[in-house]
Design a protein around this motif. Structure first.
Motif, PDB file in Angstrom:
ATOM      1  N   LEU A 145       2.512  29.398 -33.393  1.00  0.00           N
ATOM      2  CA  LEU A 145       2.865  28.909 -34.723  1.00  0.00           C
ATOM      3  C   LEU A 145       3.346  30.059 -35.600  1.00  0.00           C
ATOM      4  N   PRO A 146       4.322  29.817 -36.475  1.00  0.00           N
ATOM      5  CA  PRO A 146       4.866  30.894 -37.311  1.00  0.00           C
ATOM      6  C   PRO A 146       3.807  31.658 -38.095  1.00  0.00           C
ATOM      7  N   GLY A 147       2.862  30.939 -38.715  1.00  0.00           N
ATOM      8  CA  GLY A 147       1.868  31.620 -39.529  1.00  0.00           C
ATOM      9  C   GLY A 147       1.001  32.569 -38.721  1.00  0.00           C
ATOM     10  N   LEU A 148       0.583  32.130 -37.521  1.00  0.00           N
ATOM     11  CA  LEU A 148      -0.272  32.987 -36.708  1.00  0.00           C
ATOM     12  C   LEU A 148       0.522  34.089 -36.016  1.00  0.00           C
ATOM     13  N   ARG A 149       1.795  33.864 -35.762  1.00  0.00           N
ATOM     14  CA  ARG A 149       2.619  34.950 -35.224  1.00  0.00           C
ATOM     15  C   ARG A 149       2.815  36.046 -36.267  1.00  0.00           C
ATOM     16  N   ALA A 285      -5.207  38.993 -45.562  1.00  0.00           N
ATOM     17  CA  ALA A 285      -4.123  38.037 -45.354  1.00  0.00           C
ATOM     18  C   ALA A 285      -4.695  36.633 -45.291  1.00  0.00           C
ATOM     19  N   VAL A 286      -3.885  35.664 -45.676  1.00  0.00           N
ATOM     20  CA  VAL A 286      -4.210  34.249 -45.513  1.00  0.00           C
ATOM     21  C   VAL A 286      -3.050  33.616 -44.765  1.00  0.00           C
ATOM     22  N   ALA A 287      -3.340  33.077 -43.570  1.00  0.00           N
ATOM     23  CA  ALA A 287      -2.290  32.507 -42.717  1.00  0.00           C
ATOM     24  C   ALA A 287      -2.588  31.052 -42.415  1.00  0.00           C
ATOM     25  N   GLY A 288      -1.533  30.241 -42.428  1.00  0.00           N
ATOM     26  CA  GLY A 288      -1.641  28.845 -42.038  1.00  0.00           C
ATOM     27  C   GLY A 288      -0.738  28.573 -40.858  1.00  0.00           C
ATOM     28  N   LEU A 289      -0.306  27.325 -40.739  1.00  0.00           N
ATOM     29  CA  LEU A 289       0.572  26.949 -39.642  1.00  0.00           C
ATOM     30  C   LEU A 289       1.919  27.656 -39.739  1.00  0.00           C
ATOM     31  N   ARG A 290       2.440  27.785 -40.949  1.00  0.00           N
ATOM     32  CA  ARG A 290       3.774  28.354 -41.127  1.00  0.00           C
ATOM     33  C   ARG A 290       3.796  29.595 -42.014  1.00  0.00           C
ATOM     34  N   ASN A 291       2.948  29.639 -43.007  1.00  0.00           N
ATOM     35  CA  ASN A 291       3.040  30.702 -44.002  1.00  0.00           C
ATOM     36  C   ASN A 291       1.958  31.756 -43.814  1.00  0.00           C
ATOM     37  N   PRO A 323       7.551  37.851 -44.781  1.00  0.00           N
ATOM     38  CA  PRO A 323       8.834  37.234 -44.396  1.00  0.00           C
ATOM     39  C   PRO A 323       8.831  36.787 -42.941  1.00  0.00           C
ATOM     40  N   ASP A 324       9.685  35.826 -42.634  1.00  0.00           N
ATOM     41  CA  ASP A 324       9.797  35.357 -41.256  1.00  0.00           C
ATOM     42  C   ASP A 324      10.291  36.475 -40.337  1.00  0.00           C
ATOM     43  N   ASN A 325      11.394  37.100 -40.700  1.00  0.00           N
ATOM     44  CA  ASN A 325      12.026  38.172 -39.915  1.00  0.00           C
ATOM     45  C   ASN A 325      12.504  37.721 -38.537  1.00  0.00           C
ATOM     46  N   GLU A 326      12.381  36.449 -38.233  1.00  0.00           N
ATOM     47  CA  GLU A 326      12.896  35.889 -36.986  1.00  0.00           C
ATOM     48  C   GLU A 326      12.891  34.375 -37.119  1.00  0.00           C
ATOM     49  N   GLU A 327      13.549  33.707 -36.177  1.00  0.00           N
ATOM     50  CA  GLU A 327      13.590  32.249 -36.192  1.00  0.00           C
ATOM     51  C   GLU A 327      12.473  31.724 -35.303  1.00  0.00           C
ATOM     52  N   PHE A 328      11.607  30.891 -35.855  1.00  0.00           N
ATOM     53  CA  PHE A 328      10.468  30.365 -35.112  1.00  0.00           C
ATOM     54  C   PHE A 328      10.781  28.975 -34.575  1.00  0.00           C
TER      55      PHE A 328
END
Length: 383
Positions: A145-149, A285-291, A323-328
């Motif tokens: 998932l983007p947030g955990l990556r 840090a606080v991470a979710g599914l995407r953010n 930031p994303d810095n890549e496409e998930f």
């Protein structure tokens, strides 16, 4: 360019996860994107063979997506020479028997979690698969998932300094099924059918904690069945015999303490359905599914406790977005692609049956902790 077709039995495709995440958003999405390209230029092309118990539903799904291969006969499907992979998305109680059939048929096996109902059975499956020389995999989707990556990127980059603690909140309100339909199947709330939030979620928490922070050394858990009666798909009231909430403390390598609440009886007041807060000596840090949001020690404000005055600080505004810095891509699809590369090209894939057995073990020990009312150490599992 060479295209290599690979037959994949998708058992349990009429269920929510089997259909939506694994067929539509993974295998069919891989086909729509042109297949999986290997290092030598070969394209791996998945050919799904739909398997389930309901002939009408199977036919409807096949017709909807232009597929022709479907059957209610798993034995016949496993006997096909053009099928190399067996995938299981059935309810847990049906999984072990089907996986054993697939091992005996010499198929490579990828499966939803939990791998089995108990640790002994999961380990036995891992050993049987190893002896048969088949390549195995267990779905561990949240790692992709983007947030955990993004969170993993922070850990690998040393952002936190020494990690002190992890706080996880997961869940939402699942309707009881009377005045509004439930969002989850009724078997989830019957222990006799393999239900329960510990069995469902602790395998997830196992791989998230171990992959990001460290090995789980001990668990202390309190479970509850907060809603004692629910209404099933036929409108019948039934007793809820499985835990629908779990409140756990996990002790990790390096002295890290992880607290994770899992509940199907909580109304959401957070940005996402699951969030993890990680606190370290250098930052949080606080991470979710995407953010994922961060606050470094250099910009940490200095709150002062004063219950006599209203809070004037916007605490959320003091955190910066990673930031994303890549496409998930879809997490299920990404892991499917990795597994297909593993099967066809032998690329590394560490999320095998032994990894799945460790997740089952943590769930089993969490339930033991809840029964006994104490801390339980987690011994290391070996194949």
């Amino acid at each position: 360019m060479t295209r290599r077709s690979i037959g994949i039995i998708v058992n349990g495709v009429t269920g929510r996860m089997g259909y939506r995440q694994h067929l539509v958003r993974s295998l069919l999405a891989i086909r729509e994107s042109g297949g999986v390209t290997l290092a030598d230029g070969t394209t791996v092309w998945p050919e799904p063979v739909l398997v389930g118990r309901n002939e009408t539903k199977l036919r409807e799904i096949a017709e909807r997506h232009g597929l022709t291969e479907w059957t209610t006969d798993l034995t016949a499907a496993l006997a096909r020479d053009d099928v190399q992979i067996y995938f299981d998305a059935q309810v847990t109680q049906q999984r072990e028997k089907a996986i054993r059939q697939a091992i005996e048929a010499g198929k490579h096996i990828y499966t939803e979690k939990p791998l089995a109902e108990d640790t002994a059975a999961a380990l036995d499956l891992a050993r049987a698969a190893d002896a048969a020389g088949v390549r195995t995999g267990v779905v561990q989707d949240k790692l992709f998932l983007p947030g955990l990556r993004k969170l993993k990127r922070l850990v690998d980059g040393g952002f936190f300094g020494r990690i002190l603690s992890v706080r996880g909140e997961f869940g939402y309100w699942v309707f009881e099924g009377d005045w509004q339909p439930a969002q989850r199947p009724s078997w989830n709330y019957r222990a006799e059918d393999g239900g329960g939030i510990v069995v469902d979620m602790f395998p997830h928490w196992h791989y998230v904690l171990e992959e990001l922070f460290g090995r789980v050394r001990a668990v202390s858990c309190v479970t509850a069945t907060h809603v004692p009666e629910r209404v099933d798909e036929a409108g019948q009231v039934y007793p809820a015999t499985a835990d629908d909430a779990a409140y756990a403390v996990f002790e990790l390598d390096g002295g890290i303490i992880a607290q994770i609440n899992s509940s199907w009886n909580v109304r959401v007041y957070r940005d996402e359905l699951v969030e993890f807060q990680v606190d370290g000596t250098e930052g949080s840090a606080v991470a979710g599914l995407r953010n994922c949001r961060v606050q470094h020690r250099a910009v940490t404000p200095k709150p002062v406790w004063n219950p006599d005055l209203p809070a004037t600080e916007d605490f959320r505004a003091q955190w910066a977005e990673v930031p994303d810095n890549e496409e998930f891509d879809n997490g299920f699809k990404v892991q499917w692609e990795a597994y297909l590369r593993h099967v066809v090209a032998g690329e590394p894939f560490r999320w095998d049956f032994l990894a799945g057995a460790r997740g089952v073990q943590l769930a089993e020990l969490g339930l033991r902790s809840a029964r006994e009312g104490g801390r339980v150490e987690v011994p290391e599992l070996r194949s």
